[in-house]
Motif scaffolding. Structure first.
Motif, PDB file in Angstrom:
ATOM      1  N   GLY A 215     -21.627  31.575  94.922  1.00 48.17           N
ATOM      2  CA  GLY A 215     -20.765  32.375  95.781  1.00 48.17           C
ATOM      3  C   GLY A 215     -20.564  33.783  95.254  1.00 48.17           C
ATOM      4  N   GLN A 216     -19.307  34.199  95.166  1.00 44.60           N
ATOM      5  CA  GLN A 216     -18.971  35.546  94.712  1.00 44.60           C
ATOM      6  C   GLN A 216     -18.503  35.572  93.263  1.00 44.60           C
ATOM      7  OE1 GLN A 216     -19.598  38.172  96.702  1.00 44.60           O
ATOM      8  NE2 GLN A 216     -20.422  36.611  98.092  1.00 44.60           N
ATOM      9  N   ASP A 217     -18.631  34.446  92.544  1.00 44.58           N
ATOM     10  CA  ASP A 217     -18.192  34.396  91.152  1.00 44.58           C
ATOM     11  C   ASP A 217     -19.139  35.201  90.269  1.00 44.58           C
ATOM     12  OD1 ASP A 217     -15.900  32.578  91.387  1.00 44.58           O
ATOM     13  OD2 ASP A 217     -17.417  31.136  92.039  1.00 44.58           O
ATOM     14  N   THR A 218     -18.608  35.739  89.181  1.00 46.92           N
ATOM     15  CA  THR A 218     -19.411  36.574  88.287  1.00 46.92           C
ATOM     16  C   THR A 218     -19.502  36.006  86.883  1.00 46.92           C
ATOM     17  OG1 THR A 218     -17.450  37.910  87.789  1.00 46.92           O
ATOM     18  CG2 THR A 218     -18.882  38.678  89.579  1.00 46.92           C
ATOM     19  N   GLU A 219     -18.953  34.817  86.645  1.00 47.25           N
ATOM     20  CA  GLU A 219     -19.116  34.192  85.337  1.00 47.25           C
ATOM     21  C   GLU A 219     -18.901  32.681  85.436  1.00 47.25           C
ATOM     22  OE1 GLU A 219     -15.158  34.271  82.790  1.00 47.25           O
ATOM     23  OE2 GLU A 219     -15.768  36.320  83.359  1.00 47.25           O
ATOM     24  N   THR A 220     -19.594  31.950  84.567  1.00 51.49           N
ATOM     25  CA  THR A 220     -19.428  30.506  84.422  1.00 51.49           C
ATOM     26  C   THR A 220     -19.929  30.119  83.044  1.00 51.49           C
ATOM     27  OG1 THR A 220     -19.799  28.363  85.483  1.00 51.49           O
ATOM     28  CG2 THR A 220     -21.695  29.804  85.307  1.00 51.49           C
ATOM     29  N   SER A 221     -19.521  28.953  82.547  1.00 52.48           N
ATOM     30  CA  SER A 221     -19.884  28.574  81.178  1.00 52.48           C
ATOM     31  C   SER A 221     -20.334  27.119  81.111  1.00 52.48           C
ATOM     32  CB  SER A 221     -18.702  28.793  80.224  1.00 52.48           C
ATOM     33  OG  SER A 221     -17.585  28.034  80.643  1.00 52.48           O
ATOM     34  N   VAL A 222     -21.147  26.829  80.082  1.00 56.63           N
ATOM     35  CA  VAL A 222     -21.696  25.502  79.822  1.00 56.63           C
ATOM     36  C   VAL A 222     -21.423  25.159  78.372  1.00 56.63           C
ATOM     37  CG1 VAL A 222     -23.797  24.116  79.732  1.00 56.63           C
ATOM     38  CG2 VAL A 222     -23.483  25.783  81.567  1.00 56.63           C
TER      39      VAL A 222
ATOM     40  N   PHE B 198     -21.673  28.405  75.912  1.00 55.14           N
ATOM     41  CA  PHE B 198     -22.253  29.691  76.282  1.00 55.14           C
ATOM     42  C   PHE B 198     -21.981  29.935  77.756  1.00 55.14           C
ATOM     43  CE2 PHE B 198     -25.441  26.366  75.914  1.00 55.14           C
ATOM     44  CZ  PHE B 198     -26.036  26.329  77.156  1.00 55.14           C
ATOM     45  N   GLU B 199     -21.764  31.215  78.053  1.00 53.32           N
ATOM     46  CA  GLU B 199     -21.419  31.556  79.424  1.00 53.32           C
ATOM     47  C   GLU B 199     -22.313  32.677  79.924  1.00 53.32           C
ATOM     48  OE1 GLU B 199     -17.474  32.981  79.787  1.00 53.32           O
ATOM     49  OE2 GLU B 199     -17.694  34.571  78.309  1.00 53.32           O
ATOM     50  N   ILE B 200     -22.502  32.681  81.238  1.00 52.15           N
ATOM     51  CA  ILE B 200     -23.259  33.744  81.877  1.00 52.15           C
ATOM     52  C   ILE B 200     -22.258  34.676  82.542  1.00 52.15           C
ATOM     53  CG2 ILE B 200     -23.613  32.229  83.881  1.00 52.15           C
ATOM     54  CD1 ILE B 200     -26.068  33.811  84.577  1.00 52.15           C
ATOM     55  N   VAL B 201     -22.408  35.949  82.282  1.00 48.63           N
ATOM     56  CA  VAL B 201     -21.517  36.968  82.841  1.00 48.63           C
ATOM     57  C   VAL B 201     -22.386  38.015  83.521  1.00 48.63           C
ATOM     58  CG1 VAL B 201     -19.749  38.703  82.374  1.00 48.63           C
ATOM     59  CG2 VAL B 201     -19.802  36.580  81.047  1.00 48.63           C
ATOM     60  N   ALA B 202     -22.058  38.354  84.766  1.00 49.54           N
ATOM     61  CA  ALA B 202     -22.847  39.334  85.506  1.00 49.54           C
ATOM     62  C   ALA B 202     -21.929  40.179  86.365  1.00 49.54           C
ATOM     63  CB  ALA B 202     -23.892  38.629  86.377  1.00 49.54           C
ATOM     64  N   GLU B 203     -22.410  41.349  86.681  1.00 51.68           N
ATOM     65  CA  GLU B 203     -21.635  42.244  87.528  1.00 51.68           C
ATOM     66  C   GLU B 203     -21.776  41.870  88.998  1.00 51.68           C
ATOM     67  OE1 GLU B 203     -22.940  46.150  86.638  1.00 51.68           O
ATOM     68  OE2 GLU B 203     -22.153  46.155  84.586  1.00 51.68           O
TER      69      GLU B 203
END
Length: 651
Positions: free
Chosen positions: A165-172, A254-259
């Motif tokens: 969706g419109q989220d810009t970060e998530t983690s595993v 670890f997490e993914i972060v994006a603009e």
């Protein structure tokens, strides 16, 4: 002109003295016919026999009917009780099996290989199969792409962290916790397959608190592809904590972060090195890495598998040898074991063993432990016995044993099931003929009712005519217009799915066609001279109907009636297939025959759900009922043509 002159010349050349009177002085009497008179039915049967195709169809039809009666009586194979050990076996036919057709094997393709079964030749088989029963030279292994996160056989590939969706970060987060000690110089390494969007970061976090007091700190951040790593305690020292930490335990998060949203990062592996060694003491890739779980709310991202590889196998499997080989039935009661040994004393070679079969004694049973019996014995060996239980003065205990299943079922060798077996282990060959007998009896019962009603009703309507005929025909039209689905629903709601609800549905309007045929024949013959003469002499209506009119139209009526039976069988099969006819577990006694509750329609309904994996459960009954319908219709049409040649070729 020339021909006329020649004829005249020929006549003139004949001498009158050459003519002679024959039988001039003899009395001439009528001579008897040298041939015997041919009756109506004999003449019809002569015409019937001239059509060889009809004769062959008739022979096949009566062979089917005979088989439906004799096979369930004469068969030695089980079709009455459930036998799960031999369930869903494919057909196996003698002689033909040597050509690789209906040989009792089942083909499997693209089945995932259990990696622990791979042998020295590099070939493996799926879990749950025994290599002993794989047909020689039929086993092949190939590689295919997989995306499963739950199958250990799916190896390699990448695990992709993605945003939704419109989220810009998530983690595993890793599925286990690691002990980090400064003296071990731990280094965490990531093998990043790709980062598709510039500016996307992979942040690595470790927990410096305990399980109840989470204190997640970011230790590293990566934005490039390839193999990247960081020293855990060097990164820890850069955090400027108030206290020095020399050791701690933490999962890896670890997490993914994006603009921007909808960004993915593909990881090949996560590894931990200690003391500068070349080999990691921990590494997760493929399936192991797929066991990591989303630690942020699942709605913010996803963690999925891509480009994994698994080994799949294709092979032919001898399911008969597996089913009829040595089997472990689990706990087997002592009484059943004693009974089995008593019934097979000669085959099991029990000489020298003193057992009182009428008295199940626990101490005496100990001498059976560890015994191995002859190959002809139903019991292969007895290897254990459970502790005894006392109840109501009786001692109960169980043996652990192995059975030679072919001998246990009463076969000297692996048997042939010509149509295979059902999901319950019934012999489908015998069960199909039993079902055909049930369908034939239902067809005969319903056909007899319909024919009787139809002949009586049609006779009255056609004989009296006028207002009687008009009123009866209007009633017939009303009956024939009632939707059969409505009748089926009402009968089933009233009586349930049973024989009698089926009879009601099939007889409510089933007699109409016979009635119409009979009525037509009465209109055809009731005005004939011999009928009028008989009426003039004072014959009653019943005599005119049953002695003069009906016998003359019986040929057409018989053929119409014969053709009704296959129609009833087909209708019964359809209704039972839909689940509204005869059901399992019901028994009925009709004309001295016991209906088993299994008809062709019931078998087809049972096989419907197994059509993909066990098509023989549907194919065999379908072929039998198809042959029955074709031959019955050919027989009926042949009778029609024989009794009334003027109708030959009509439908």
């Amino acid at each position: 002109m020339i021909d006329k002159e020649q004829d005249t010349k020929v006549q003139q050349d004949i001498n009158q003295s050459e003519f002679e009177f024959v039988q001039r002085d003899e009395k001439i009497f009528d001579k008897k016919f040298e041939t015997k008179p041919v009756g109506y039915f004999k003449d019809a049967m002569t015409r019937f026999a001239k059509n060889r195709a009809n004769v062959v169809a008739t022979i096949i039809l009566f062979a089917l009917i005979t088989s439906s009666i004799l096979v369930p009586i004469l068969t030695t194979k089980n079709f009455t009780s459930q036998e799960p050990a031999v369930a869903a076996l494919p057909p196996r036919v003698p002689i033909v099996e040597h050509f690789g057709f209906v040989d009792g094997t089942r083909s499997y393709s693209d089945r995932t290989v259990d990696l622990e079964t791979i042998d020295e030749d590099g070939l493996g088989i799926p879990a749950g199969f025994d290599r002993e029963f794989v047909v020689e030279d039929s086993l092949t292994n190939t590689t295919s792409v997989c995306t499963s996160r739950t199958s250990e056989s799916c190896v390699g590939g990448q695990n992709i962290i993605g945003l939704r969706g419109q989220d810009t970060e998530t983690s595993v987060m890793s599925d286990e916790t690691f002990d980090f000690v400064r003296d071990d110089q731990p280094v965490i390494e990531f093998d990043i397959e790709n980062i598709l969007i510039d500016g996307t970061l992979l942040n690595v976090e470790l927990n410096l608190g305990d399980e109840d007091d989470e204190d997640w700190r970011q230790f590293a951040s990566f934005d490039e592809e390839g193999v990247v790593s960081f020293d855990v305690f060097e990164a820890l020292d850069e955090l400027d904590l108030d206290e020095d930490i020399d050791e701690f335990s933490s999962p890896i998060q670890f997490e993914i972060v994006a603009e921007i949203p909808r960004v993915n990062i593909a990881l090949n592996s996560v590894s931990i090195y200690e003391n500068g060694e070349e080999e990691p003491f921990y590494s997760a890739s493929g399936f192991d890495l797929a066991q990591y779980q989303l630690s942020a709310p699942a709605s913010t991202g996803n963690f999925r598998r891509a480009n994994g590889e698994q080994i799949v196998s294709s092979f032919d499997y001898d399911v008969y040898s597996e089913a009829m080989g040595v089997r472990d039935p689990g706990a087997y009661s002592a009484r059943d074991t004693y009974q089995l040994l008593e019934e097979n004393q000669d085959l099991c070679s029990l000489d020298g063993i003193d057992i009182d079969f009428d008295n199940v004694d626990y101490d005496d049973a100990q001498q059976l432990i560890g015994m191995e019996f002859e190959d002809s014995c139903p019991i292969n060996n007895i290897y254990d016995v459970s502790s005894p239980i006392e109840r109501d003065g009786e001692t109960y205990f169980n043996f652990r044993l192995e059975l030679n299943y072919a001998q246990y079922m009463g076969y000297d060798d692996i048997p042939y099931f010509l149509f295979g077996t059902t999901r319950s282990g019934h012999d489908l060959f015998a069960l199909t003929w039993l079902a055909l007998r049930t369908s034939l009896l239902v067809g005969l019962l319903v056909g007899t009712i319909n024919i009787t009603i139809g002949i009586i009703y049609g006779s009255i309507s056609g004989y009296y005519g006028g207002k009687v005929d008009i009123g009866m025909e209007r009633f017939t039209e009303v009956i024939s217009r009632i939707p059969w689905l409505l009748t089926l629903a009402l009968a089933t709601a009233w009586l349930g799915a049973s024989l009698w609800s089926l009879v009601i549905v099939l007889t409510l309007s089933g007699w109409v066609s016979v009635s119409s045929t009979t009525r037509t024949q009465f209109y055809r013959y009731k005005g004939r001279e011999y009928v009028l003469a008989s009426r003039t002499l004072g014959a009653k209506d019943s005599r005119l109907i049953f002695r003069h009119i009906l016998p003359n139209g019986i040929g057409t009526i018989i053929t119409a009636s014969i053709l009704m039976i296959p129609q009833v069988i087909f209708a019964e099969s359809t209704i039972s297939f839909l689940g509204f006819g005869i059901g399992h577990g019901q028994t009925f006694n009709i004309f001295g025959f016991e209906l088993s509750g299994v008809s062709i329609g019931v078998l087809l309904a049972d096989g419907r759900s197994e059509l993909v994996y066990n098509p023989h459960l549907t194919i065999a009954p379908a072929i039998i009922v198809s042959i029955l319908m074709i031959t019955f219709n050919m027989f009926g049409n042949a009778l029609r043509d024989a009794f009334n040649p003027t109708l030959r070729g009509s439908e």
